[in-house]
Design an enzyme around this catalytic site. Structure first.
Site, mmCIF file in Angstrom:
data_model
loop_
_atom_site.group_PDB
_atom_site.id
_atom_site.type_symbol
_atom_site.label_atom_id
_atom_site.label_comp_id
_atom_site.label_asym_id
_atom_site.label_seq_id
_atom_site.Cartn_x
_atom_site.Cartn_y
_atom_site.Cartn_z
ATOM 1 N N SER A 129 0.837 -1.199 0.000
ATOM 2 C CA SER A 129 0.000 0.000 0.000
ATOM 3 C C SER A 129 0.881 1.261 0.000
ATOM 4 C CB SER A 129 -0.964 -0.046 1.187
ATOM 5 O OG SER A 129 -2.009 0.892 1.045
ATOM 6 N N ASP B 272 -9.858 -5.314 -4.202
ATOM 7 C CA ASP B 272 -9.320 -4.209 -3.396
ATOM 8 C C ASP B 272 -10.192 -2.967 -3.549
ATOM 9 O OD1 ASP B 272 -7.775 -2.267 -2.096
ATOM 10 O OD2 ASP B 272 -5.892 -3.170 -2.763
ATOM 11 N N HIS C 182 -7.815 -5.676 0.125
ATOM 12 C CA HIS C 182 -6.566 -4.946 0.381
ATOM 13 C C HIS C 182 -5.794 -5.682 1.470
ATOM 14 C CE1 HIS C 182 -4.069 -1.424 -0.148
ATOM 15 N NE2 HIS C 182 -4.104 -1.137 1.149
#
Length: 223
Positions: free
Chosen positions: A119, A173, A204
């Site tokens: 991320s 996601d 995610h």
């Protein structure tokens, strides 16, 4: 000796470290979030890879009502073209440079160092790796995007033009849409970077099948 100001969790191999993975966490997490992944990688018992999981500094995050949390940079909006605060990205890049330099001064060559991240951490790892002035062993960018959205970073360095890049993304996601990861992938492919893309049936996050694949990729780059 250059010493990074970043606090971190370090997982040493049983033998003397001759390679290193620097793994950056996501927004609001810490190095402790990914440190437990090392046993799950099921590396050979005689591996010589040091894992470093740095903690991002605390900073106010605009999209979270200014709440202070560990973040590699401020996220100003959900608009991909105005999401990443570049001042923060550059500050984090400088901190990662210091971490890399620490490893080099300890005897680990740059081409035995992988920059990895999830991320926000993946954003910084990809940005830093593409611009770094010495060849790295690899760049791993998980569930992330480019801070410049639809263009590659400025001041790309030829040193890592042929470095292997691994991009993973979850098809479900909803935090970092897969389209943003694919946008980064398209830009890299168009410029002939050695990038490998794989999608997983996940949100995610990371999942066991992916961890197995990551382990094989890491071993391939560092052996």
């Amino acid at each position: 000796m250059t010493t990074s100001s970043l606090e971190r969790i370090t997982v040493e191999p049983k033998s003397t470290a001759q390679a290193c993975v620097i793994w950056l966490h996501g927004l609001g997490d810490s190095g402790a979030g990914f440190a437990p992944i090392v046993p799950s990688l099921k590396l050979p018992s005689d591996h010589n890879i040091r894992f470093i999981f740095p903690h991002a500094p605390d900073r106010a995050v605009t999209i979270n009502q200014g709440y202070v949390m560990k973040a590699w940079y401020d996220i100003k909006s959900m608009d991909l073209h105005n999401r990443a605060d570049m001042t923060g990205v550059l500050e984090s890049e400088a901190s990662i440079h210091q971490l890399i330099e620490e490893q080099i001064q300890s005897g680990i060559h740059a081409d035995k160092i992988i920059l990895a991240g999830f991320s926000q951490g993946g954003v910084v790892s990809l940005f830093t790796g593409l611009r770094y002035s010495q060849k790295l062993a690899g760049i791993m960018a998980l569930s992330c995007y480019l801070p410049n959205a639809d263009k590659l970073p400025e001041n790309l360095h030829e040193a890592n033009k042929t470095t292997n890049i691994l991009q993973n993304h979850g098809a479900q996601d909803e935090v970092v849409l897969m389209s943003s990861g694919k946008m980064a992938n398209k830009l890299l492919v168009e410029q002939n970077y050695n990038v490998q893309w794989k999608t997983y049936n996940m949100p995610h996050s990371v999942l066991p099948e992916q961890i197995d694949d990551i382990s094989l990729w890491i071993q391939k780059q560092l052996t």
